[in-house]
Design a protein around this motif. Structure first.
Motif, PDB file in Angstrom:
ATOM      1  N   CYS A   1      -3.500  18.868  28.374  1.00  0.00           N
ATOM      2  CA  CYS A   1      -3.339  19.040  26.934  1.00  0.00           C
ATOM      3  C   CYS A   1      -1.974  18.463  26.538  1.00  0.00           C
ATOM      4  O   CYS A   1      -1.140  18.195  27.412  1.00  0.00           O
ATOM      5  CB  CYS A   1      -3.433  20.516  26.574  1.00  0.00           C
ATOM      6  SG  CYS A   1      -2.020  21.464  27.188  1.00  0.00           S
TER       7      CYS A   1
ATOM      8  N   CYS B   1      -6.011  23.760  29.125  1.00  0.00           N
ATOM      9  CA  CYS B   1      -6.575  22.553  29.741  1.00  0.00           C
ATOM     10  C   CYS B   1      -6.956  22.708  31.215  1.00  0.00           C
ATOM     11  O   CYS B   1      -7.634  21.852  31.767  1.00  0.00           O
ATOM     12  CB  CYS B   1      -5.595  21.392  29.596  1.00  0.00           C
ATOM     13  SG  CYS B   1      -4.051  21.620  30.488  1.00  0.00           S
TER      14      CYS B   1
ATOM     15  N   ALA C   1      -1.095  22.557  34.653  1.00  0.00           N
ATOM     16  CA  ALA C   1      -2.249  22.980  33.870  1.00  0.00           C
ATOM     17  C   ALA C   1      -1.869  24.241  33.106  1.00  0.00           C
ATOM     18  O   ALA C   1      -0.867  24.882  33.426  1.00  0.00           O
ATOM     19  CB  ALA C   1      -3.437  23.282  34.779  1.00  0.00           C
ATOM     20  N   CYS C   2      -2.660  24.579  32.110  1.00  0.00           N
ATOM     21  CA  CYS C   2      -2.449  25.839  31.400  1.00  0.00           C
ATOM     22  C   CYS C   2      -3.815  26.394  31.010  1.00  0.00           C
ATOM     23  O   CYS C   2      -4.842  25.797  31.323  1.00  0.00           O
ATOM     24  CB  CYS C   2      -1.574  25.620  30.169  1.00  0.00           C
ATOM     25  SG  CYS C   2      -2.405  24.689  28.874  1.00  0.00           S
TER      26      CYS C   2
ATOM     27  N   CYS D   1       1.073  20.296  28.199  1.00  0.00           N
ATOM     28  CA  CYS D   1       1.263  20.009  29.632  1.00  0.00           C
ATOM     29  C   CYS D   1       1.716  18.561  29.814  1.00  0.00           C
ATOM     30  O   CYS D   1       2.583  18.268  30.634  1.00  0.00           O
ATOM     31  CB  CYS D   1      -0.029  20.263  30.399  1.00  0.00           C
ATOM     32  SG  CYS D   1      -0.416  22.014  30.550  1.00  0.00           S
TER      33      CYS D   1
END
Ligand SMILES: [Zn+2]
Ligand SMILES: [Zn+2]
Ligand SMILES: [Zn+2]
Length: 758
Positions: A159, A184, A180-181, A162
């Motif tokens: 995303c 995403c 990552a989070c 990130c």
């Protein structure tokens, strides 16, 4: 001045390029850095002479914590002043060198853990939070160079948030491929036993609650699935044992934190350091007097395997429960490798578990947890896998040949030997069926690809019927390279030599079974081994009858009967114990008949003698997992003392074990089982050490070593060490590879390389 630098070792996937970028900037240099397909890092720098030199110094001194630099090749060139600044270039697929490798998986770092817990943070509560210093590596990499597109993270598009961090040189996640989070990255989900989604706002904490309630869950981690349940109640553990068809085998557990572990186990400083290290292995700990978890976790044993959480997901499991620990055992159907795929999990584990906790990232390489044990100051590997593989073992002397070795049959690994490095695969397991054999093959191919190694030789066991032997033959035919078969105990001895950089050794090798010369069953051996890849059997335990062949391995009473019948009449005793044989009285008759006929296969195995003693003392009558009777004997011996003090009987370098078992038998009703267990271990340790010391002195060898699965036994190891050191010889054990059969591939590879160089 301009310098072209090529760095090998573990330099990809450890934040090395961002580090090079920062170091170049600090030194005012221009140029570029990039990853290459051979796992090297290529650097070009240009600037003032002193700045280039300072850069080269910093490269080694200030390297990122996870990086291992094996070699730096530098070429100085004329400066051309062609670069505008310093940049990280797109990776090159160039493959020119061999022997660099990507790192093992790394447990969640402190900084990521703080962010996971910080409500203000964008990645608050994100279960797969990682950075350049932590996260999965080996288990997600499909190919080199280490770019996101070559990992199983490729299915997750970063995303904007990130992406910003990924591109920011000042950020901890600069070029972190696993970034990552919750927006995403991989997502977690809860499912029932049929794989149908169970809607939950917080599936991970919900899974923790389900565990505490007594449910059995399959939980997907970095390298495969765990089967998990609560630890303070018996009922779920009983259920887990029933469905896993494991009546006695100890389960590993994952505890909430170190403080909690100290409430049920003894933890030395060294053990605490291992438990909290970035590897987070399973550490075998002594149960404390206040042990309050279910006795069914490690029944009949004085120790318990414990690890701490190593991903955000594991931490979150404990958040809304009071349970101090969860059982966390590798989810593998009997004799099959650990399960890694979501659909496969439903198919193979659906009948075993109540729920699944999935995530949607694929696992490229399966990898079980590692298991270690501390003996005093020394760490010994029982299983070297997650967190260690594929980091190479550095040899003191380089081998002239590149070797691929395929190991034995049980607890197998494979090994790629290249110059002064041995790359041992993750734990593969018992290679008896097709599924595991396929795993061994793919793990070996992956290692060859990662290290860019083309084998000159294939090595395997001497056993003609092992599946690994057949695979090795096919492989050597396919590649048109020689096959070298290495005797099992010789491989153990060669491994000891290579690890300690020795030219000669007297190796005591004790285990359950290895195919000896002439097809004999060996397992209590004293060998002379040298650096030409030669060995000679110079002593051993007395060969003993295995009444009923393999059945004697399963039911130690048969082993005891065979040994005792040489010195005494056993019929009455055997009949009084017939309830411990699956077919009772009838089986007693068969055993007596077999003994009378006399055509019984023999074995010099140390494991089988320990089994027999264990049965005579009533400690264990059935071996439901590898080493069970011996491990339970060790647990008993841990509180015993030397009441018999008898000198071992040794004739012609053969240690008499009939006398040992007979004496234990005679005293079984008058002395404590723990004392007799202690004496039996002592007898074997001293008997074998006596033979080894005698041969070492006769042959002028100054090192005696101990290898094989029995080397995990603390009592036997201590007894041997004392005897050898009292005789002014060096005593060595394994330090970085398993003493058991997980280290055999390594031993095969060095023995084969030495033979080829003769
Ligand atoms: Zn981190
Ligand atoms: Zn994101
Ligand atoms: Zn072995």
């Amino acid at each position: 001045m301009r310098a072209e630098i090529k760095v090998s070792g573990i330099v990809q996937a450890v934040g090395f390029r961002p580090f090079v970028y920062r170091t170049a900037m600090e030194n005012g240099l221009t140029g570029y850095v990039r990853n290459r397909g051979d796992a090297f890092v290529e650097i070009m720098i240009e600037g003032k002479d002193e700045n280039v030199k300072a850069f080269l110094r910093d490269l080694r001194r200030k390297k990122p914590p996870l990086a291992r630099i094996h070699d730096v090749k530098t070429k100085f060139l004329e400066g051309k002043n062609e670069f505008d600044g310093f940049s990280i270039l797109k990776s090159s697929a160039n493959v020119e060198f061999s022997g660099s490798v990507i790192p093992p998986d790394v447990s969640i770092c402190e900084a990521c853990l703080r962010e996971l817990r910080n409500q203000e943070d964008k990645r608050h509560d994100y279960f797969f939070i990682t950075c350049t210093d932590c996260g999965p590596r080996y288990t997600i990499i499909e190919d080199l160079p280490y770019d996101r597109s070559n990992t199983t993270m490729k299915q997750f598009r970063m995303c904007p948030f990130c992406q910003r961090e990924y591109a920011d040189p000042a950020n901890r996640r600069f070029h972190a491929q696993t970034v990552a989070c919750s927006v995403c990255g991989p997502k977690a989900s809860l499912a029932d036993r049929e794989g149908r989604v169970v809607t939950s706002k917080d599936p991970i904490r919900e899974a923790g609650r389900l565990l505490e309630e007594g449910n059995v869950l399959a939980i997907k981690g970095y390298g495969g699935f765990h089967v998990a349940t609560a630890t303070t109640k018996d009922e779920p553990v009983v259920r887990l044992r029933a469905v896993k068809h494991r009546s006695q085998k100890p389960f590993a557990i994952m505890a909430r934190d170190l403080e909690t572990v100290k409430r049920f186990a003894q933890v030395s400083r060294k053990e605490a350091a291992l438990l909290t290290s970035y590897v987070k292995p399973i550490v075998l700990l002594k149960k404390s007097s206040g042990y309050y978890l279910s006795d069914l976790i490690a029944p009949g044993l004085h120790n318990v395997g414990v690890m701490l959480p190593y991903t955000g997901l594991h931490y979150m499991l404990f958040d809304s429960v009071r349970e101090p620990a969860f059982v966390m055992t590798s989810a593998n159907p009997p004799n099959e490798p650990i399960v890694t795929d979501n659909d496969e999990a439903v198919r193979k584990l659906g009948s075993v578990v109540d729920y699944f906790l999935f995530h949607d990232r694929l696992i490229a390489q399966r990898c079980d947890d590692s298991i270690v044990r501390v003996h005093g100051k020394d760490v010994s590997f029982i299983r070297r896998s997650r967190g260690y593989a594929p980091e190479p073992i550095r040899l003191k002397k380089a081998a002239g040949k590149c070797v691929l070795a395929l190991g034995g049959e049980l607890n197998s690994t494979s090994c790629v030997l290249l110059e002064d490095k041995a790359f041992i695969s993750q734990h593969v397991g018992d290679v008896e069926n097709l599924e595991t054999l396929r795993f061994l093959k793919s793990a070996s191919e992956h290692l060859l690809r990662l290290t860019n190694c083309k084998p000159d030789v294939i090595a395997c066991d001497l056993h003609p019927k092992f599946t690994t032997t057949r695979l090795a033959k096919d492989w050597s035919d396919e590649l048109g390279v020689p096959l070298v078969q290495v005797q099992h105990h010789h491989a153990h001895g060669a491994a000891l030599m290579a690890e300690h950089g020795l030219d000669e050794i007297i190796a005591i090798v004790c285990d359950g079974y290895g195919y000896g010369l002439n097809g004999e069953a060996w397992g209590g051996e004293v060998l002379y081994c040298n650096g030409q890849g030669e060995f000679r059997r110079v002593g051993h335990l007395e060969p003993q009858p295995m009444v009923g062949g393999d059945l004697a391995t399963r039911y130690p009473l048969r082993m005891a009967a065979g040994i005792l019948s040489k010195a005494t009449s056993i019929e009455e005793w055997l009949r009084s114990n017939s309830i411990h044989l699956p077919r009772g009285e009838q089986e007693v008759d068969v055993i007596l008949q077999q003994l009378k006929k006399g055509s019984v296969p023999l074995t010099s195995s140390c494991g089988r003698v320990l089994d027999a003693v264990s049965a005579v003392l009533g400690i264990c009558y059935e071996r439901t997992y590898e080493g069970e009777p011996a491990m339970k004997l060790e647990a008993a011996a841990a509180i015993g003392k030397n009441v018999l003090k008898h000198q071992p009987t040794v004739k012609g370098n053969v240690v008499n074990t009939t006398k040992l078992v007979h004496r234990i038998f005679k005293r079984r009703n008058t002395d404590a089982a723990s004392d007799l267990a202690f004496c039996a271990q002592q007898y074997l340790a001293e008997g074998l050490a006596q033979v080894a010391v005698g041969e070492a002195k006769r042959l002028g060898v100054d090192v005696v070593g101990f290898s094989g699965g029995v080397a995990y036994n603390e009592g036997i190891t201590c007894g041997m060490r004392r005897f050898v050191e009292e005789n002014k010889l060096h005593f060595v054990m394994h330090k970085s590879i398993p003493a058991g059969d997980g280290g055999v591939s390594f031993g095969q590879s060095v023995a084969a390389a030495w033979q080829m160089m003769r």
